[in-house]
Enzyme design. Structure first.
Site, PDB file in Angstrom:
ATOM      1  N   ASP A 133       0.791  -1.318   0.312  1.00 20.57           N
ATOM      2  CA  ASP A 133       0.624  -0.222  -0.106  1.00 20.57           C
ATOM      3  C   ASP A 133       1.104   1.470   0.049  1.00 20.57           C
ATOM      4  O   ASP A 133       1.761   1.242   0.902  1.00 20.57           O
ATOM      5  CB  ASP A 133      -0.752   0.030   1.000  1.00 20.57           C
ATOM      6  CG  ASP A 133      -2.123   1.133   0.895  1.00 20.57           C
ATOM      7  OD1 ASP A 133      -2.751   1.152  -0.045  1.00 20.57           O
ATOM      8  OD2 ASP A 133      -2.819   1.270   1.556  1.00 20.57           O
ATOM      9  N   ASN A 148     -11.115  -3.258  -5.018  1.00 20.39           N
ATOM     10  CA  ASN A 148     -10.344  -1.946  -5.613  1.00 20.39           C
ATOM     11  C   ASN A 148     -10.917  -1.413  -7.083  1.00 20.39           C
ATOM     12  O   ASN A 148     -10.447  -0.786  -8.055  1.00 20.39           O
ATOM     13  CB  ASN A 148      -8.579  -2.014  -6.018  1.00 20.39           C
ATOM     14  CG  ASN A 148      -7.656  -2.110  -5.260  1.00 20.39           C
ATOM     15  OD1 ASN A 148      -7.096  -2.952  -4.722  1.00 20.39           O
ATOM     16  ND2 ASN A 148      -8.090  -1.214  -4.139  1.00 20.39           N
TER      17      ASN A 148
END
Ligand code: IPE
Ligand code: IPE
Ligand code: MG
Length: 252
Positions: free
Chosen positions: A27, A75
């Site tokens: 991330d 996502n």
């Protein structure tokens, strides 16, 4: 036992120096790009380069399996330009790095729901898996369109389709149908980018993983951060719910 026998502190014997399986939530690509006044895609591109470096660094340190979260079931909620940018980036990454990774002894596996990705991407995944299937230095599992809940559901669906009797349906059965059944459970679960959450990654398999969170943004995750994570892991005392009796060692 000799007179000079000594008691080793509880836990010392249980410390496995190197995790067999490391799972990583990669991330922070977007923030890394923003810090440079660049579009998010620039961060994702740098993230791919960081991944190729990380695979080799983990392999050099004796890690056997590296599973990375590349695209989550959630996502798809991102703007369509970012989603399509990520899809094309994966295709470019496969053509740019597959030969190198294959030559480095990396076995590639893709885990996740392939039904929602393009034919082109499915073919690229199949090619990557086929070309590297005999490699044994490290297994890189790329979690793409993956979610921990999806994984549990798809494993249960298989069990239902197989007509398993409730009495035969246990943890071992379910584990054997999970998408990561080819790997042991992750010993170490790393998340870069500063958030302290799992975001639906490996919910079933991470039951007893050691957790390591770092502020480091994924594109910056290199040798120093990998060594810091492995060093922290080596200090952990894994008990798996048990208590560890003192280990008695004979002196000389
Ligand atoms: C992780 O980086 C990569 C993917 C989810 C594809 P992000 O894109 O989430 O980066 P941040 O968290 O916005 O910085
Ligand atoms: C997790 O990161 C998914 C990947 C790294 C692929 P996100 O950026 O999507 O997670 P949240 O939204 O911060 O929980
Ligand atoms: Mg993020």
């Amino acid at each position: 036992m000799s007179a000079s026998a000594q008691v080793v502190p509880p836990g010392a014997a249980a410390r496995a120096a190197v995790p067999r399986h490391v799972a990583v939530v990669m991330d922070g690509n977007g923030r890394w790009a923003r810090q440079r006044f660049m579009p998010r895609f620039f961060g994702h591109k740098a993230g791919v380069d960081a991944l190729v470096r990380a695979v080799n660094l983990f392999a050099d340190r004796g890690v056997e399996y590296l599973t990375v979260f590349a695209f989550s079931s959630e996502n798809w909620k991102r703007p369509s330009e970012e989603v399509s940018g990520l899809m094309s980036l994966v295709l470019v990454a496969v053509s740019k790095y597959l030969t190198k990774l294959a030559g480095d002894g990396v076995r590639i596996r893709i885990v996740g729901d392939r039904s929602a990705v393009s034919d082109k991407l499915r073919q690229a995944w199949a090619q990557a898996e086929e070309l590297t299937r005999a490699n044994s230095r490290i297994t890189l599992a790329v979690a793409f369109n993956y979610g921990g809940r999806w994984d549990v559901v798809q494993a249960c669906r298989q069990a239902l389709a197989e007509g398993v009797a409730p009495a035969d349906f246990d943890e071992a059965y379910l584990s054997s149908r999970m998408s990561l059944a080819f790997a042991p459970d992750p010993d170490l679960f790393i998340r870069t980018g500063g958030e302290m959450r799992m975001s639906n990654f490996m919910l079933w398999q991470a039951a007893y993983s050691e957790l390591f969170f770092t502020e480091c943004l994924w594109p910056d995750f290199g040798t120093a951060e990998i060594d810091a994570a492995l060093e922290a892991y080596a200090q952990r005392d894994r008990r798996f719910g048990a208590i560890r009796p003192p280990v008695v060692v004979d002196g000389d």
